[in-house]
Scaffold this active site. Structure first.
Site, short mmCIF file in Angstrom:
data_model
loop_
_atom_site.label_atom_id
_atom_site.label_comp_id
_atom_site.label_asym_id
_atom_site.label_seq_id
_atom_site.Cartn_x
_atom_site.Cartn_y
_atom_site.Cartn_z
N GLU A 198 28.50 -48.58 53.46
CA GLU A 198 28.00 -49.75 52.67
C GLU A 198 28.99 -50.72 52.59
O GLU A 198 30.18 -50.58 52.40
CB GLU A 198 27.63 -49.17 51.17
CG GLU A 198 26.81 -49.98 50.46
CD GLU A 198 26.24 -49.44 49.17
OE1 GLU A 198 25.74 -48.41 49.08
OE2 GLU A 198 26.49 -50.24 48.16
N GLU A 206 27.99 -42.67 46.21
CA GLU A 206 29.02 -43.31 44.81
C GLU A 206 29.05 -42.02 43.54
O GLU A 206 28.79 -42.93 42.53
CB GLU A 206 28.58 -44.61 44.55
CG GLU A 206 28.92 -45.32 45.50
CD GLU A 206 29.02 -46.90 45.36
OE1 GLU A 206 28.94 -47.19 44.01
OE2 GLU A 206 29.34 -47.76 46.30
#
Ligand code: GAL
Length: 788
Positions: free
Chosen positions: A499, A423
């Site tokens: 995720e 991220e």
């Protein structure tokens, strides 16, 4: 003597706070203090550097003796300061700061001439190491290993004592979760002859794997640290670790220039290879022996590896050893109740065992390289690993950290892919793509046997970013069906649900409590980017191209108390709490991830004062149908909805809820939840009753508060006091309460919804350990643990 690698964990002295360390006495000098250059009297550290005969007993009072692994952050007091850490609450409201470690040690005269190095598996963070006043180096990352060659600056035999000093500056953070502080992983002192296998010097791959044989390719880099060239004969013997038998061997030799390395390549044929998988974690070992020109063995080096194949497809998911296998993963940070990030090896293995029992087959080390012992445990126990680099960083330091992860990890069969980042804000940009491509290229060069991935969240399709890795990680790709749509638009993309979920629950809590910061355990609360466990898993079932899901997270961790802040100090994302106690969602995952019959009723049945009110009862099960009964009156049988749950609204009356699970119309399982009476007794449930007498092994003891009939009281919060005698020490306590500000470094803990945890470690002495648990008004319980 050949190689020795000894633990350097015991008997450090620790000082919390900064100390001026005057290692470079004279301007323009690198460091190193001779005995005649005495500095100011009274400063113990300086004296330690200059005085050959320093005595560890002469230490000032504020130094405490510690054994590693050590995390001083967890020893602190919680402070309501949102500025601690990189984001509000990220360090779990525990202060970080600076600390200094010192260890005094002897090196024998006979070791003169050898190569002696000190290896740190991980120090959180920004550590500087001096040995006998010589600056050895600074290592910033708290997640990668580093080592220093001490051979020149040591004092041998009667030359004097040696002092290593490590200054740790954990003021800045590297992540947005609890990272701990200090020398929180192991330290090793390694001695070798000058002709030896280089650090991380073997690379074992299995380029050909069939049912009947496997080619094992072993590349061994041998280092000659002599000032003249040396001849080396390198023998690689492959050993079946289960039987201890040698299954093949290969030798070759040659000259190595002075102060140089040379790589030898061997191929050993293994017939009828036993393949590594989560179900059959079969391991092999390469035993490398180096002989010098006289035929004398000068080094022996062990490398554990496994034989297995991995394949990722664009449409059918993942194949291990040629068979499809859905990734059933959890993301995890490092910490655990009682110990912070300083996990004894046994706790690391315990966590992996708990995840395996739930049916998980993959561990994503989020968002940083794992401790070496975690990789060992995953190899041994059968848990695949997504090993992750800390940052999107192609600076020299960024590449260096990436390489450390790769060289250290590339022989572990458990690692199935290398994640380059998580991220990062440069995702989806052309600059980000350039950096990512560099990281991917470095990774492919060092280990072409595993794919690269990145856990993306900020744009999968911009700037050519996703094209820079082999497998595109979709963090929360279920949002607006981004993953499903991208599969159509980019049919050649290999994808993984890297995720998912981020569903927040508090163990044993069924109503929102904004004051104490508790989230109901029904699994219906998640951030805008998350989803329910059922949605996360169903996505994969419906879309096999997703390869699997990696749930955020297996365990609660300190920091990130989303959706709350203070007084909450730890996250609620875990399927298990910080102690490893299962939350209700654990049983959901177990029901869909294993073939074991699962039948779980939630909530508890202690709702005094709410008689007649409708209570939402949920069942997680993999049976075909489930009947629910209250006090022997049937509330009906419902057909199980696959990958989902069943629900009844039940008017409360005290007594017993019974669930009966059916398979093919036959009742196969029955579970009961009964109204418990008042707390009456303590129950101690150790994970083992015999542990190693090695000063390291740990027994994990679950503590429960029960009524007179032995039923766990699901609302009990009695404080339990622990008293230990014999050959063990209490190293920490916990209860999974995300808003508890009690210290984990204590001999007492309140129960949280019926349970707390105490960790007891062998102190190295022979004999038994007696642990007594008491609490006002409750019957005391004592257990005995044997040490062997
Ligand atoms: C993700 C992130 C994790 C954690 C999680 C919480 O976006 O990768 O580190 O912050 O969100 O939901």
């Amino acid at each position: 003597m050949v190689r020795t690698k000894n633990s350097f964990d015991t008997d450090w002295l620790f000082h919390k706070g900064d100390i001026p360390i005057r290692y470079a006495v004279k301007a323009g000098m690198t460091g190193g203090i001779t005995d005649c250059e005495k500095l100011e009297e009274g400063d113990w550290l300086d004296i330690a550097f200059v005085d050959k005969s320093v005595d560890a007993d002469s230490v000032p009072k504020d130094w405490v003796s510690v054994h590693l692994p050590h995390d001083w952050c967890i020893e602190g007091d919680y402070i309501n300061d949102p500025n601690l850490g990189s984001r509000p609450a990220s360090s779990g409201y525990l202060p970080t700061g600076i600390g200094v470690y010192v260890k005094v040690f002897d090196i024998a005269k006979a070791d003169l001439g050898k190569k002696i190095s000190l290896e740190f598996d991980g120090v959180m963070r920004n550590s500087t190491v001096w040995v006998n006043g010589h600056l050895m180096g600074t290592h910033t990352s708290g997640y990668t290993s580093f080592m220093y060659d001490l051979s020149d600056v040591l004092r041998y035999g009667d030359e004097g004592k040696n002092v290593v000093c490590v200054k740790v500056d954990a003021t800045e953070s590297e992540g947005w979760w609890y990272e701990g502080c200090g020398i929180y992983r192991h330290v090793w002192l390694t001695k070798t002859e000058r002709l030896h296998v280089a650090h991380w010097g073997t690379y074992v791959t299995t380029p050909v794997v069939t049912e009947s044989y496997s080619d094992v390719r072993i590349r061994t880099t041998v280092e000659n640290a002599y000032s003249i060239s040396a001849a080396a004969l390198v023998t690689s013997t492959v050993i079946d670790k289960q039987t201890g038998e040698a299954v093949g061997s290969f030798s070759s030799g040659g000259l190595i220039d002075s102060v140089s390395n040379r790589t030898f390549e061997h191929t050993v044929l293994v017939v009828d290879p036993k393949l590594w998988s989560p179900d059959t974690p079969h391991l092999y070992q390469v035993l490398t022996e180096i002989r010098d020109r006289d035929g004398k063995v000068v080094d022996v080096y062990e490398t554990t590896f496994g034989i297995r194949t991995i394949e990722f497809t664009t449409d059918r998911g993942f194949f291990l050893n040629g068979k499809p296998l859905i990734i059933k993963g959890t993301c995890n940070h490092q910490d655990f109740a009682g110990v912070g990030v300083a996990l004894p090896d046994r706790i690391i293995a315990y966590k992996i065992e708990l995840l395996k029992e739930m049916g998980s087959n993959t561990y994503r080390s989020a968002h940083h390289p794992a401790t070496p012992e975690l990789l060992d445990a995953c190899d041994r126990l059968g848990m695949m690993v997504i090993e992750e680099n800390r940052k999107l960083d192609s600076s020299p330091e960024g590449i260096d950290n990436l390489k450390r992860m790769l060289y250290r990890g590339r022989n572990h069969p458990s690692i199935i892919m290398w994640s380059m980042e998580n991220e990062e804000i440069l995702e989806g940009t052309v600059m980000g793509a350039r950096i990512l491509q560099t990281l991917s290229d470095v990774t492919h060069a060092i280990d072409p046997t595993r794919p690269t991935t990145a856990a993306l969240n900020h744009g999968w399709n911009g700037g050519g970013y996703a094209e820079a890795v082999d497998i595109v990680g979709y963090n929360y790709g279920q949002r607006e069906d981004q993953d499903v749509n991208d599969h159509v638009t980019y049919p050649n993309r290999i994808m993984i649900g890297s995720e998912s979920a981020s569903c927040t629950t508090t163990r044993g809590i069924y109503e929102t409590d904004e004051i104490r910061g508790y989230v109901p355990a029904y699994g219906t609360v998640y951030p805008s980017w998350g989803c329910t466990p059922e949605k996360a898993w169903s996505d994969v079932v419906q879309n096999p191209f997703l390869t699997g899901i990696v749930v955020w997270t297996g365990f609660d961790y300190r920091g990130e108390p989303t959706p709350y802040e203070w007084p909450c100090i730890n996250s609620h994302f875990g399927i298990m709490d910080t102690c490893g106690f299962p939350k209700d969602s654990y049983y959901y995952y177990k029901s869909v991830w294993t073939n074991e019959p699962v039948l779980h009723i939630m909530p508890h049945w202690n709702w005094e004062g709410r008689e007649g009110e409708l209570i939402n009862v949920r069942i997680y099960s993999n049976c075909d149908a489930v009947e629910l009964r209250l006090n022997d009156v049937s509330l009906g049988r419902q057909t199980m909805i696959p990958n989902s749950h069943l629900a009844w609204d039940v008017p409360y009356e005290s007594g017993e809820l019974t669930a009966i699970g059916y398979k093919d119309d036959v009742a196969i399982l029955e579970k009961r939840v009964a109204t418990a009476d008042a707390p009456n007794q303590i129950k101690l449930m150790p994970d083992r009753t015999t542990i190693q007498r090695d000063g390291k092994d740990v027994v994990v003891i679950r503590v429960a508060v029960a009524d007179a009939g032995g039923r766990i009281v699901p609302t009990a919060d009695n404080e339990i006091l622990f008293k230990i005698e014999g050959s063990g020490t209490i190293i920490g306590v916990g209860n999974g309460n995300p808003s508890s500000h009690e210290s984990d470094k204590s001999n007492r803990r309140k129960a949280f919804n019926g349970y707390c945890l105490v960790l007891v470690q062998s102190n190295g002495a022979a004999g038994t350990i007696n642990l007594r648990a008491s609490s006002a008004g409750l019957a005391t319980e004592t257990i005995t643990i044997e040490t062997v």
